[in-house]
Enzyme design. Sequence first.
Site, PDB file in Angstrom:
ATOM      1  N   ASP A 221      -6.041  -1.850   3.197  1.00 31.90           N
ATOM      2  CA  ASP A 221      -5.177  -1.379   2.117  1.00 31.90           C
ATOM      3  C   ASP A 221      -5.630  -0.030   1.580  1.00 31.90           C
ATOM      4  OD1 ASP A 221      -7.445  -2.801   1.149  1.00 31.90           O
ATOM      5  OD2 ASP A 221      -6.561  -2.903  -0.848  1.00 31.90           O
TER       6      ASP A 221
ATOM      7  N   ASP B  18     -10.496   6.695   2.912  1.00 31.83           N
ATOM      8  CA  ASP B  18     -10.667   5.397   2.267  1.00 31.83           C
ATOM      9  C   ASP B  18      -9.554   4.452   2.703  1.00 31.83           C
ATOM     10  OD1 ASP B  18     -11.445   3.353   0.561  1.00 31.83           O
ATOM     11  OD2 ASP B  18     -10.514   4.258  -1.195  1.00 31.83           O
TER      12      ASP B  18
ATOM     13  N   HIS C 168     -11.495  -1.915   5.213  1.00 35.26           N
ATOM     14  CA  HIS C 168     -10.311  -2.508   4.575  1.00 35.26           C
ATOM     15  C   HIS C 168      -9.038  -1.766   4.945  1.00 35.26           C
ATOM     16  CE1 HIS C 168      -9.925   0.455   1.213  1.00 35.26           C
ATOM     17  NE2 HIS C 168     -11.239   0.458   1.199  1.00 35.26           N
TER      18      HIS C 168
ATOM     19  N   ASP D 136     -17.798   2.270   3.744  1.00 35.73           N
ATOM     20  CA  ASP D 136     -16.819   2.554   2.694  1.00 35.73           C
ATOM     21  C   ASP D 136     -17.441   3.319   1.530  1.00 35.73           C
ATOM     22  OD1 ASP D 136     -14.347   2.522   1.471  1.00 35.73           O
ATOM     23  OD2 ASP D 136     -14.628   0.559   0.548  1.00 35.73           O
TER      24      ASP D 136
ATOM     25  N   GLU E 109      -8.771  -4.922  -0.672  1.00 37.02           N
ATOM     26  CA  GLU E 109     -10.019  -4.431  -1.273  1.00 37.02           C
ATOM     27  C   GLU E 109      -9.755  -3.645  -2.549  1.00 37.02           C
ATOM     28  OE1 GLU E 109     -13.279  -1.589  -2.094  1.00 37.02           O
ATOM     29  OE2 GLU E 109     -11.201  -1.149  -1.572  1.00 37.02           O
ATOM     30  N   GLU E 110      -8.651  -2.912  -2.577  1.00 39.76           N
ATOM     31  CA  GLU E 110      -8.398  -2.010  -3.694  1.00 39.76           C
ATOM     32  C   GLU E 110      -7.968  -2.719  -4.971  1.00 39.76           C
ATOM     33  OE1 GLU E 110      -9.278   0.902  -3.640  1.00 39.76           O
ATOM     34  OE2 GLU E 110      -9.142   1.759  -1.630  1.00 39.76           O
TER      35      GLU E 110
ATOM     36  N   HIS F  54      -8.859   8.451  -3.360  1.00 41.13           N
ATOM     37  CA  HIS F  54      -8.101   8.187  -4.592  1.00 41.13           C
ATOM     38  C   HIS F  54      -7.541   9.452  -5.239  1.00 41.13           C
ATOM     39  CE1 HIS F  54      -9.628   3.845  -5.471  1.00 41.13           C
ATOM     40  NE2 HIS F  54      -9.792   4.146  -4.182  1.00 41.13           N
TER      41      HIS F  54
END
Length: 412
Positions: free
Chosen positions: A99, A130, A97, A193, A164-165, A387
């Site tokens: 984003d 990520d 992904h 992921d 995705e997020e 994150h």
Amino acid sequence: MSGTEFETVAAKIDGYRDEAIALERTLTAIPALSPKSGGKGELAKCRALETYLRGFGLVELRRIDAPDADAEEGIRPNLIARIPGRSSERTVWVMSHLDIVPEGDLKKWDSPPFEIRVDGDKIFGRGVEDNQQGIVASCLAARALLETGARPAYDVALLFVADEETGSEFGIRYLLKQDPKMFRPVDLVIVPDGGLPDGSMIEVAEKGIVWIKVTTQGKQCHGSTPERGINAHVAAAHTIVKLRSLYKKFAARDEVFDPPISTFEPTKKEANVPNVNTIPGEDVFYVDCRVLPQYDIGKVLRRVKTIGRQTDRKFGTTTTIETVQRENAAPPTPTDAPVVVSLRKAVERVYGVQARPMGIGGGTVAAHIRRAGAPAAVWARMDETMHGPNEYARIPNLLGDAKVLAHVMLQA
């Protein structure tokens, strides 16, 4: 695939250290934040990636743009890059992904989050793991195939999705609405992921998720005269204790998962009254349930409501059960599916690790693919620093994961 062919490709990837750093630098400098997170979306990052892919000869590119009025130029891009294989009977998909999540508190970062910092074998920056580790590894695998002239066993498709997020509304969910048969049951779908630091986990299944809000209504009164009220806090505490019975009611075990059981845990607690000498007339708490696939989430909810009614009869309260989030478990990927078998061979060849198929309690985008009828596996070798502040990706993982993906592409 001959051993020599893979060794040639692997040797080429070993020479990509500077290439991996440069691509991480390019991608990190373009914060692909969802409009829901205060950003413009993924368009600029997608265009930079398209330029990179074309630069090493990957020319079969297709964009599928999802409309989003809040994003740059009103679109959220999804990109597919293809390499023809010796056979088109199936496709090896690698889905990453585009984003990222916001950087968070800048004071907790040791360097600017959108400028990579290389320290030994670690690359620091928001998004580097990520999911740019997946993006970079898949790109390097594809580049090595093209530059060595190695032809994959089956068609290869690198899929770079948006959103995705923040729910995948403009990403994989949009793509599957446009083409429900995008993934075939015979395809191999890898989502790089998530994983463990040693690469030993291949995620093949997810538990169902239901978050429950429990509101207990009683009667507020002064703390010195409890007989004049109904203590909602006490009644709610009784409900919490009774909810432990869910572990016995839904007691099946599945050793594919860690933990191998369904879980039912009270978590968030809302404030009731601001002062000590008031008996609360309302109490609110939440329960996070992770349910093994063999159980119907509806049955779990009905049991919770039954417990609430039992509390009400005992205390004279009114208990309301609301569903905050509900996601039924997707069909698990069989542990002997080709994607799992291929990944296990590749991980052992590259890392010398015996990877095993496992289930997890959280949800991933692979669930959407499984519901569409294709077996998908989530795998990567990562420290899972996503994150948080000072997110990093290990360069040996970028190169090693590229080799694993290349091995799957060659032998499938």
